[in-house]
Design a protein around this motif. Sequence first.
Motif, PDB file in Angstrom:
ATOM      1  N   ALA A  65     -69.472  21.910 -42.181  1.00 17.14           N
ATOM      2  CA  ALA A  65     -68.453  21.774 -41.139  1.00 17.14           C
ATOM      3  C   ALA A  65     -67.110  22.326 -41.614  1.00 17.14           C
ATOM      4  CB  ALA A  65     -68.312  20.311 -40.741  1.00 17.14           C
ATOM      5  N   GLN A  66     -66.367  22.911 -40.679  1.00 18.86           N
ATOM      6  CA  GLN A  66     -65.065  23.506 -40.964  1.00 18.86           C
ATOM      7  C   GLN A  66     -64.016  22.962 -39.998  1.00 18.86           C
ATOM      8  OE1 GLN A  66     -64.226  25.569 -43.452  1.00 18.86           O
ATOM      9  NE2 GLN A  66     -66.323  25.621 -44.277  1.00 18.86           N
ATOM     10  N   PRO A  67     -62.728  22.988 -40.399  1.00 18.24           N
ATOM     11  CA  PRO A  67     -61.670  22.496 -39.509  1.00 18.24           C
ATOM     12  C   PRO A  67     -61.614  23.290 -38.209  1.00 18.24           C
ATOM     13  CG  PRO A  67     -60.858  22.801 -41.750  1.00 18.24           C
ATOM     14  CD  PRO A  67     -62.210  23.430 -41.704  1.00 18.24           C
ATOM     15  N   GLY A  68     -61.254  22.591 -37.152  1.00 19.43           N
ATOM     16  CA  GLY A  68     -61.107  23.226 -35.847  1.00 19.43           C
ATOM     17  C   GLY A  68     -60.603  22.218 -34.837  1.00 19.43           C
ATOM     18  N   PRO A  69     -60.414  22.643 -33.610  1.00 20.40           N
ATOM     19  CA  PRO A  69     -59.962  21.710 -32.571  1.00 20.40           C
ATOM     20  C   PRO A  69     -61.020  20.639 -32.332  1.00 20.40           C
ATOM     21  CG  PRO A  69     -59.682  23.997 -31.889  1.00 20.40           C
ATOM     22  CD  PRO A  69     -60.525  24.027 -33.117  1.00 20.40           C
ATOM     23  N   GLY A  70     -60.622  19.375 -32.444  1.00 19.66           N
ATOM     24  CA  GLY A  70     -61.554  18.283 -32.244  1.00 19.66           C
ATOM     25  C   GLY A  70     -61.840  18.034 -30.778  1.00 19.66           C
ATOM     26  N   PRO A  71     -62.879  17.300 -30.457  1.00 24.88           N
ATOM     27  CA  PRO A  71     -63.247  17.045 -29.066  1.00 24.88           C
ATOM     28  C   PRO A  71     -62.269  16.136 -28.333  1.00 24.88           C
ATOM     29  CG  PRO A  71     -64.627  15.746 -30.530  1.00 24.88           C
ATOM     30  CD  PRO A  71     -63.836  16.672 -31.397  1.00 24.88           C
ATOM     31  N   TYR A  72     -61.387  15.476 -29.071  1.00 26.23           N
ATOM     32  CA  TYR A  72     -60.471  14.520 -28.439  1.00 26.23           C
ATOM     33  C   TYR A  72     -59.033  15.027 -28.392  1.00 26.23           C
ATOM     34  CZ  TYR A  72     -64.461  11.439 -28.931  1.00 26.23           C
ATOM     35  OH  TYR A  72     -65.721  10.893 -28.848  1.00 26.23           O
ATOM     36  N   GLY A  73     -58.797  16.227 -28.889  1.00 32.05           N
ATOM     37  CA  GLY A  73     -57.451  16.780 -28.842  1.00 32.05           C
ATOM     38  C   GLY A  73     -56.588  16.328 -30.004  1.00 32.05           C
ATOM     39  N   THR A  74     -55.313  16.675 -29.943  1.00 33.55           N
ATOM     40  CA  THR A  74     -54.382  16.359 -31.022  1.00 33.55           C
ATOM     41  C   THR A  74     -53.983  14.889 -31.015  1.00 33.55           C
ATOM     42  OG1 THR A  74     -52.503  16.966 -29.628  1.00 33.55           O
ATOM     43  CG2 THR A  74     -53.447  18.703 -31.011  1.00 33.55           C
ATOM     44  N   LEU A  75     -53.491  14.421 -32.152  1.00 32.35           N
ATOM     45  CA  LEU A  75     -53.045  13.042 -32.269  1.00 32.35           C
ATOM     46  C   LEU A  75     -51.632  12.894 -31.725  1.00 32.35           C
ATOM     47  CD1 LEU A  75     -54.365  12.099 -35.835  1.00 32.35           C
ATOM     48  CD2 LEU A  75     -55.535  11.980 -33.624  1.00 32.35           C
ATOM     49  N   LEU A  76     -51.408  11.806 -31.014  1.00 28.53           N
ATOM     50  CA  LEU A  76     -50.086  11.515 -30.467  1.00 28.53           C
ATOM     51  C   LEU A  76     -49.246  10.762 -31.484  1.00 28.53           C
ATOM     52  CD1 LEU A  76     -51.232  10.292 -26.923  1.00 28.53           C
ATOM     53  CD2 LEU A  76     -50.597  12.621 -27.633  1.00 28.53           C
ATOM     54  N   ALA A  77     -48.013  10.455 -31.124  1.00 26.23           N
ATOM     55  CA  ALA A  77     -47.152   9.636 -31.980  1.00 26.23           C
ATOM     56  C   ALA A  77     -47.786   8.260 -32.181  1.00 26.23           C
ATOM     57  CB  ALA A  77     -45.770   9.490 -31.342  1.00 26.23           C
ATOM     58  N   ALA A  78     -47.460   7.619 -33.284  1.00 26.44           N
ATOM     59  CA  ALA A  78     -48.054   6.328 -33.612  1.00 26.44           C
ATOM     60  C   ALA A  78     -47.732   5.280 -32.546  1.00 26.44           C
ATOM     61  CB  ALA A  78     -47.556   5.862 -34.964  1.00 26.44           C
ATOM     62  N   ASP A  79     -48.718   4.395 -32.289  1.00 26.97           N
ATOM     63  CA  ASP A  79     -48.513   3.309 -31.340  1.00 26.97           C
ATOM     64  C   ASP A  79     -47.847   2.121 -32.037  1.00 26.97           C
ATOM     65  OD1 ASP A  79     -50.500   2.066 -32.842  1.00 26.97           O
ATOM     66  OD2 ASP A  79     -52.050   2.232 -31.297  1.00 26.97           O
ATOM     67  N   VAL A  80     -47.778   0.984 -31.384  1.00 27.21           N
ATOM     68  CA  VAL A  80     -47.089  -0.183 -31.933  1.00 27.21           C
ATOM     69  C   VAL A  80     -47.779  -0.699 -33.193  1.00 27.21           C
ATOM     70  CG1 VAL A  80     -46.111  -0.888 -29.731  1.00 27.21           C
ATOM     71  CG2 VAL A  80     -48.373  -1.726 -30.401  1.00 27.21           C
ATOM     72  N   ASN A  81     -49.040  -0.332 -33.397  1.00 25.16           N
ATOM     73  CA  ASN A  81     -49.762  -0.753 -34.590  1.00 25.16           C
ATOM     74  C   ASN A  81     -49.719   0.271 -35.708  1.00 25.16           C
ATOM     75  OD1 ASN A  81     -50.694  -3.239 -33.426  1.00 25.16           O
ATOM     76  ND2 ASN A  81     -52.192  -2.047 -32.244  1.00 25.16           N
ATOM     77  N   GLY A  82     -48.928   1.338 -35.501  1.00 22.53           N
ATOM     78  CA  GLY A  82     -48.801   2.362 -36.532  1.00 22.53           C
ATOM     79  C   GLY A  82     -49.987   3.303 -36.604  1.00 22.53           C
ATOM     80  N   ILE A  83     -50.734   3.429 -35.500  1.00 23.62           N
ATOM     81  CA  ILE A  83     -51.918   4.277 -35.494  1.00 23.62           C
ATOM     82  C   ILE A  83     -51.703   5.451 -34.536  1.00 23.62           C
ATOM     83  CG2 ILE A  83     -54.386   4.396 -34.990  1.00 23.62           C
ATOM     84  CD1 ILE A  83     -54.622   1.488 -35.726  1.00 23.62           C
ATOM     85  N   GLN A  84     -51.954   6.647 -35.041  1.00 21.82           N
ATOM     86  CA  GLN A  84     -51.918   7.841 -34.200  1.00 21.82           C
ATOM     87  C   GLN A  84     -53.309   8.055 -33.612  1.00 21.82           C
ATOM     88  OE1 GLN A  84     -49.753  10.394 -37.430  1.00 21.82           O
ATOM     89  NE2 GLN A  84     -49.380  11.368 -35.443  1.00 21.82           N
ATOM     90  N   LEU A  85     -53.354   8.219 -32.296  1.00 21.31           N
ATOM     91  CA  LEU A  85     -54.611   8.358 -31.572  1.00 21.31           C
ATOM     92  C   LEU A  85     -54.515   9.500 -30.570  1.00 21.31           C
ATOM     93  CD1 LEU A  85     -55.146   4.565 -30.834  1.00 21.31           C
ATOM     94  CD2 LEU A  85     -56.696   5.971 -32.206  1.00 21.31           C
ATOM     95  N   PRO A  86     -55.646  10.022 -30.112  1.00 19.60           N
ATOM     96  CA  PRO A  86     -55.605  11.034 -29.042  1.00 19.60           C
ATOM     97  C   PRO A  86     -55.262  10.391 -27.695  1.00 19.60           C
ATOM     98  CG  PRO A  86     -57.693  11.088 -30.279  1.00 19.60           C
ATOM     99  CD  PRO A  86     -57.006   9.803 -30.616  1.00 19.60           C
ATOM    100  N   THR A  87     -54.988  11.225 -26.718  1.00 20.58           N
ATOM    101  CA  THR A  87     -54.704  10.763 -25.366  1.00 20.58           C
ATOM    102  C   THR A  87     -55.874   9.939 -24.817  1.00 20.58           C
ATOM    103  OG1 THR A  87     -53.338  12.704 -24.916  1.00 20.58           O
ATOM    104  CG2 THR A  87     -54.209  11.518 -23.008  1.00 20.58           C
ATOM    105  N   GLY A  88     -55.549   8.816 -24.196  1.00 18.83           N
ATOM    106  CA  GLY A  88     -56.558   7.986 -23.559  1.00 18.83           C
ATOM    107  C   GLY A  88     -57.091   6.854 -24.416  1.00 18.83           C
ATOM    108  N   PHE A  89     -56.664   6.790 -25.674  1.00 20.61           N
ATOM    109  CA  PHE A  89     -57.138   5.749 -26.577  1.00 20.61           C
ATOM    110  C   PHE A  89     -56.025   4.758 -26.903  1.00 20.61           C
ATOM    111  CE2 PHE A  89     -60.081   9.191 -27.127  1.00 20.61           C
ATOM    112  CZ  PHE A  89     -61.306   8.571 -27.327  1.00 20.61           C
ATOM    113  N   ALA A  90     -56.413   3.516 -27.160  1.00 14.40           N
ATOM    114  CA  ALA A  90     -55.450   2.463 -27.485  1.00 14.40           C
ATOM    115  C   ALA A  90     -56.033   1.569 -28.576  1.00 14.40           C
ATOM    116  CB  ALA A  90     -55.122   1.635 -26.252  1.00 14.40           C
ATOM    117  N   SER A  91     -55.147   1.012 -29.409  1.00 11.63           N
ATOM    118  CA  SER A  91     -55.588   0.145 -30.504  1.00 11.63           C
ATOM    119  C   SER A  91     -55.081  -1.277 -30.312  1.00 11.63           C
ATOM    120  CB  SER A  91     -55.092   0.685 -31.845  1.00 11.63           C
ATOM    121  OG  SER A  91     -53.704   0.444 -32.015  1.00 11.63           O
ATOM    122  N   ARG A  92     -55.761  -2.215 -30.944  1.00  4.95           N
ATOM    123  CA  ARG A  92     -55.261  -3.587 -31.048  1.00  4.95           C
ATOM    124  C   ARG A  92     -55.711  -4.155 -32.386  1.00  4.95           C
ATOM    125  NH1 ARG A  92     -58.934  -8.128 -27.921  1.00  4.95           N
ATOM    126  NH2 ARG A  92     -60.979  -7.106 -28.124  1.00  4.95           N
TER     127      ARG A  92
END
Length: 388
Positions: free
Chosen positions: A32-59
């Motif tokens: 496997a080699q680096p490339g665009p992932g299926p979920y897109g780029t990571l957004l700014a960190a959420d309130v839990n300090g986790i960077q996630l793609p659009t549409g995802f949330a952490s708790r």
Amino acid sequence: MERRTVLRAAVVGAGTAAFSGALWQQAFGAVAQPGPGPYGTLLAADVNGIQLPTGFASRVIARSGQRVPGTSYTWHWAPDGGACFPSGTGWIYVSNSEIPIFGGAGAVRFNADGSVASAYRILSGTNVNCAGGATPWGTWLSCEEVPLGRVFETWPDGSRSGEERTRMGRFTHEAAACDPDRRVVYLTEDEDDGCFYRFIPDTWGDLRTGQVQVLCGPSDPVTGPVTWRDIPDRDGFPIATRHQVAAARHFDGGEGCWYDRGVCYFTTKGDNRVWAYDAVHEVLDLAYDAAQVPGGNAPLTGVDNITGAGSGDLFVAEDGGNMEINVITPDGVVAPFLRILGQGESEITGPAFSPDGSRLYFSSQRGTSGADVGSGGITYEVRGPFRR
């Protein structure tokens, strides 16, 4: 041997709907080699300090040394390997505790809507329980990462006390993965000259008796046909299991292990590799190798725990690196799926999907504390549109 042809035949034989397992190997034709992932780029960190793609949330689900919210159970220190199990209309997430002497494992039971129903201990009095693996009959194999370490079979619902399975070998255990097709359990060993094993139970579903074997083959070339040989003394004393068979293949720090439709994937942290053992044809291959990423820009380093999704995507957690979970897709792309900020002295452990594939659980073993004993551990849930 044309390994791509062999693997392609294995996948096609499984049916075109089963686009997972070894598919990415025959499609991409290399590691496997680096490339665009299926979920897109990571957004700014959420309130839990986790960077996630659009549409995802952490708790946050639990914190070491604190009661799991809504329960009276105090979450264990140094949360490590984990897995999810269906339970009624909900599910259970189990998690090991990688601390000396007390070790063991705990569990969180969830209601159908994802709310926490209860939390409790499922294994106590064991030593440095690192990773493990789920069985097809619904138990959790909790493994001790110490010399002469043991495997314990546990019941996620807490209905029975954990039971020792020493016939599975005494060594520095890390992870386990069940292969229901060949009726064996694969086992990794966390030593810089560790081996890759399989346990063949006398009766499938009963791990009390059976034979331990070690994977054998030359170290050069890296990939190719392999064989299995019996371990003469599974108790590993006075001669360690990894030194008993001269032809045994050695790996630099065995870590996570995951079986998916004919292929067992396992990771080695010492050389930042994800291996693919084609169990159908007994061929060893590489799914990912950081050293083979051009320009030294490997997105995945410190490879550790591994799990898979129904889509065939592999999710690989980092011990160090950028504190990421990376996804390796069936078409041979590796890309960050999430990143935890401000916890550079920790490691990500225990990735596991809920039974319906909509939620991913994992822990930061030491959190922001960086303490070796894992007093700052945090266990998370990420929910979103995962490919299934």
